[in-house]
Design a protein around this motif. Structure first.
Motif, PDB file in Angstrom:
ATOM      1  N   ASP A  10       0.849  -1.182   0.000  1.00  0.00           N
ATOM      2  CA  ASP A  10       0.000   0.000   0.000  1.00  0.00           C
ATOM      3  C   ASP A  10       0.884   1.231   0.000  1.00  0.00           C
ATOM      4  O   ASP A  10       1.506   1.558   1.000  1.00  0.00           O
ATOM      5  N   GLY A  12      -0.383   4.170  -1.110  1.00  0.00           N
ATOM      6  CA  GLY A  12      -1.279   5.304  -1.002  1.00  0.00           C
ATOM      7  C   GLY A  12      -1.497   6.048  -2.303  1.00  0.00           C
ATOM      8  O   GLY A  12      -1.315   5.516  -3.395  1.00  0.00           O
ATOM      9  N   LYS A  13      -1.902   7.292  -2.155  1.00  0.00           N
ATOM     10  CA  LYS A  13      -2.268   8.125  -3.293  1.00  0.00           C
ATOM     11  C   LYS A  13      -1.109   8.309  -4.269  1.00  0.00           C
ATOM     12  O   LYS A  13      -1.304   8.319  -5.477  1.00  0.00           O
ATOM     13  N   ARG A  14       0.095   8.464  -3.743  1.00  0.00           N
ATOM     14  CA  ARG A  14       1.269   8.674  -4.611  1.00  0.00           C
ATOM     15  C   ARG A  14       1.462   7.487  -5.555  1.00  0.00           C
ATOM     16  O   ARG A  14       1.777   7.661  -6.723  1.00  0.00           O
ATOM     17  N   HIS A  15       1.245   6.276  -5.052  1.00  0.00           N
ATOM     18  CA  HIS A  15       1.376   5.078  -5.885  1.00  0.00           C
ATOM     19  C   HIS A  15       0.362   5.094  -7.020  1.00  0.00           C
ATOM     20  O   HIS A  15       0.685   4.759  -8.157  1.00  0.00           O
ATOM     21  N   ILE A  16      -0.850   5.508  -6.722  1.00  0.00           N
ATOM     22  CA  ILE A  16      -1.893   5.555  -7.745  1.00  0.00           C
ATOM     23  C   ILE A  16      -1.510   6.549  -8.843  1.00  0.00           C
ATOM     24  O   ILE A  16      -1.668   6.271 -10.026  1.00  0.00           O
ATOM     25  N   VAL A  17      -0.996   7.695  -8.462  1.00  0.00           N
ATOM     26  CA  VAL A  17      -0.572   8.698  -9.437  1.00  0.00           C
ATOM     27  C   VAL A  17       0.548   8.138 -10.313  1.00  0.00           C
ATOM     28  O   VAL A  17       0.510   8.264 -11.536  1.00  0.00           O
ATOM     29  N   ARG A  20      -0.849   5.372 -12.657  1.00  0.00           N
ATOM     30  CA  ARG A  20      -1.678   5.902 -13.744  1.00  0.00           C
ATOM     31  C   ARG A  20      -0.829   6.576 -14.819  1.00  0.00           C
ATOM     32  O   ARG A  20      -1.115   6.452 -16.004  1.00  0.00           O
ATOM     33  N   SER A  78       8.027   2.831  -8.302  1.00  0.00           N
ATOM     34  CA  SER A  78       7.161   2.477  -7.171  1.00  0.00           C
ATOM     35  C   SER A  78       7.976   1.953  -5.988  1.00  0.00           C
ATOM     36  O   SER A  78       7.694   2.272  -4.836  1.00  0.00           O
TER      37      SER A  78
END
Length: 89
Positions: A10, A12-17, A20, A78
């Motif tokens: 996990d 968090g948000k940084r990983h999602i950015v 994507r 990542s």
């Protein structure tokens, strides 16, 4: 009992950015590969465009090499974000 050997981190948000952005880059690369091969295929129907069609196939093939590098770069990026977050904790 079945063991799950996958590791889900996990980030968090940084990983999602990050994820994507690399997915968008990969999708753009895939789209360009398809365009080069489609145009190159049509060029092979006209004798005077065969050389240009060949070059488009070469460009498309070179972009196929880029595809795994995009994935590897995403994984490395990542991993670095994860390590940095672990150090900050």
């Amino acid at each position: 009992m079945t063991q799950n050997t996958e590791l889900d981190l996990d980030l968090g948000k940084r990983h999602i950015v990050i994820q994507r952005r690399y997915e968008a880059l990969g999708a753009l690369n895939d789209l360009l590969i398809a365009v080069w091969f489609l145009i190159g295929s049509f060029f092979f129907l006209n004798e005077s465009l065969v050389d240009s069609g060949t070059w488009l196939f070469i460009v498309g093939s070179a972009q196929l090499i880029i595809k795994p590098f995009i994935k590897l770069t995403s994984l490395i990026h990542s991993g670095r974000v994860f390590n940095k977050q672990q150090q900050e904790r």
